[in-house]
Each structure stands twice: as C-alpha cells, then as structure tokens.
Design a protein around this motif. Structure first.
Motif, PDB file in Angstrom:
ATOM      1  N   UNK A   1       3.328   8.819  -9.381  1.00 13.66           N
ATOM      2  CA  UNK A   1       4.222   9.952  -9.133  1.00 13.66           C
ATOM      3  C   UNK A   1       4.138  10.408  -7.679  1.00 13.66           C
ATOM      4  N   UNK A   2       2.925  10.425  -7.123  1.00 10.25           N
ATOM      5  CA  UNK A   2       2.778  10.787  -5.707  1.00 10.25           C
ATOM      6  C   UNK A   2       3.556   9.821  -4.826  1.00 10.25           C
ATOM      7  N   UNK A   3       3.406   8.548  -5.100  1.00 10.64           N
ATOM      8  CA  UNK A   3       4.118   7.532  -4.320  1.00 10.64           C
ATOM      9  C   UNK A   3       5.624   7.800  -4.369  1.00 10.64           C
ATOM     10  N   UNK A   4       6.120   8.038  -5.557  1.00  8.79           N
ATOM     11  CA  UNK A   4       7.556   8.309  -5.736  1.00  8.79           C
ATOM     12  C   UNK A   4       7.977   9.570  -4.975  1.00  8.79           C
ATOM     13  N   UNK A   5       7.149  10.634  -5.063  1.00  4.83           N
ATOM     14  CA  UNK A   5       7.483  11.904  -4.421  1.00  4.83           C
ATOM     15  C   UNK A   5       7.543  11.788  -2.898  1.00  4.83           C
ATOM     16  N   UNK A   6       6.735  10.934  -2.312  1.00  2.00           N
ATOM     17  CA  UNK A   6       6.754  10.793  -0.849  1.00  2.00           C
ATOM     18  C   UNK A   6       7.594   9.604  -0.403  1.00  2.00           C
ATOM     19  N   UNK A   7       8.294   8.961  -1.349  1.00  2.00           N
ATOM     20  CA  UNK A   7       9.217   7.882  -1.004  1.00  2.00           C
ATOM     21  C   UNK A   7       8.552   6.548  -0.728  1.00  2.00           C
ATOM     22  N   UNK A   8       7.466   6.264  -1.428  1.00  2.00           N
ATOM     23  CA  UNK A   8       6.771   4.985  -1.253  1.00  2.00           C
ATOM     24  C   UNK A   8       6.768   4.205  -2.556  1.00  2.00           C
ATOM     25  N   UNK A   9       6.645   2.908  -2.430  1.00  2.00           N
ATOM     26  CA  UNK A   9       6.368   2.099  -3.607  1.00  2.00           C
ATOM     27  C   UNK A   9       4.881   2.251  -3.909  1.00  2.00           C
ATOM     28  N   UNK A  10       4.496   1.888  -5.105  1.00  2.00           N
ATOM     29  CA  UNK A  10       3.073   1.972  -5.463  1.00  2.00           C
ATOM     30  C   UNK A  10       2.249   1.088  -4.536  1.00  2.00           C
ATOM     31  N   UNK A  11       2.745  -0.096  -4.237  1.00  2.00           N
ATOM     32  CA  UNK A  11       2.046  -1.009  -3.327  1.00  2.00           C
ATOM     33  C   UNK A  11       1.874  -0.411  -1.946  1.00  2.00           C
ATOM     34  N   UNK A  12       2.922   0.235  -1.436  1.00  2.00           N
ATOM     35  CA  UNK A  12       2.834   0.874  -0.117  1.00  2.00           C
ATOM     36  C   UNK A  12       1.848   2.042  -0.145  1.00  2.00           C
ATOM     37  N   UNK A  13       1.819   2.749  -1.266  1.00  4.51           N
ATOM     38  CA  UNK A  13       0.875   3.860  -1.398  1.00  4.51           C
ATOM     39  C   UNK A  13      -0.555   3.365  -1.222  1.00  4.51           C
ATOM     40  N   UNK A  14      -0.871   2.230  -1.856  1.00  2.00           N
ATOM     41  CA  UNK A  14      -2.231   1.701  -1.806  1.00  2.00           C
ATOM     42  C   UNK A  14      -2.635   1.225  -0.420  1.00  2.00           C
TER      43      UNK A  14
END
Length: 187
Positions: free
Chosen positions: A32-45
């Motif tokens: 959800x954090x990734x989505x909220x800041x406009x990132x994919x899950x992979x980019x979040x990591x």
C-alpha cells in the motif's frame, strides 16, 4: 542505485508516518505504501529492503525529530532533574495526543533493540538524550544508583504510564511523575 532518491525515501517515510499516526504501525503495508507514493513493489524494495528496514528509518526519523524538539525546549532549564521531568512530561502528554506514534516510537522492535546497555544508540538521539539526562540527574543528586539501572526504572515507568494513558486507563499527572522520580532517586 538507479532510481533511488532521498526524495522518494522521504515521501515513503512521510506516508508511513501518516499511516502510523492515523492507524498504528500494524496498518503499515509495504504494498500500500508503494502504491501511495507511486512505486511498484519492486521499486519500493530498492529503497527499503524490508519492513524492518523501513521501521528502523522511521524510528531514526522520529527520534531525530523528538530530540531536536526536546533539546530546544530543555535549553530553558538548568537542573538535569527538571530536564528529565520535562522530557518525561512531553512524552507522556504525547501519549494522549499521538498515541500510535508514541506506541511505535517506544515499542517497535527497532526501538526496543536500543534499550539494552550494549546497544549502539548513535542513530537514536532521543534515547541518547534520555540516557545523558539520566546520568546528569544521578550526578546532580550525588546518587550511587547505577546509570543503566536508573535508566531502566525511569524508562519502564514512562513506557508503562504511556501505555495506560494511550489506552485511556490513566491521564497524565505531573505530580505523579515528579513524586515517582523523587522516590526512584531516594533509593
């Protein structure tokens, strides 16, 4: 690392803190954090390898914010004991005003790991400030209580009292905080 910016990390931290403020740390979802800041899950990591890494960054951020705020406030006081009382007072009052944030700051695994005597609290200036005030208060009172023992007593009281306040079982009472500190120093 490509795609990794301080701005993105700052946005992730700010968004996670807003979630914690509103709903507590259990509500923090990396997807959800990734989505909220406009990132994919992979980019979040690429920014935070795990929830523990994110929680460590959040704890460091909150510790820095609180330490800066407290250092400014405490400059007006001379006595180490009075400074320790003011620090406790601010943390306890925040337990009522921002219960999820204080709960996270005190009890998330990254914070708890810093409470031991051998922990390197260099990244946690609020804890460093607290330990410094503990040592200064003991010196001022000419007490022979070991600093780590006194820290544990004071911190346990503040954390327990904060939980009672957070859960509505108690309200902040400065006289109780003052009396408790006096009694701890007397032993």
């Amino acid at each position: 690392m490509a795609g990794k910016t301080n701005d993105t990390e700052a946005r992730i931290i700010a968004t996670a803190l807003e979630t914690i403020k509103a709903h507590g740390s259990d509500a923090v979802s990396l997807r959800q954090l990734a989505r909220q800041v406009g990132l994919t899950t992979g980019a979040f990591y690429k920014h935070f390898a795990s929830k523990d890494a994110l929680f460590r960054a959040l704890t460091v951020t909150l510790s820095n914010q609180w330490a800066a705020q407290m250092t400014t406030q405490l400059a007006a006081y001379q006595s180490a004991k009075e400074k320790l009382l003011i620090l406790g007072e601010q943390l306890l009052q925040a337990s009522a005003a921002q219960p999820h944030v204080i709960d996270f700051l005190f009890f998330n695994p990254q914070a708890v790991a810093q409470y031991s005597e051998n922990a390197d609290a260099a990244d946690f200036p609020l804890l460093t400030l607290t330990k410094h005030l503990i040592t200064a208060t003991l010196a001022e009172a000419q007490s022979t209580i070991p600093a780590q023992q006194f820290f544990t007593q004071v911190w346990a009281f503040i954390l327990g009292y904060a939980l009672l306040i957070k859960n509505g079982a108690a309200t902040y009472d400065r006289a109780l905080l003052t009396k408790t500190l006096e009694e701890m120093l007397a032993h």
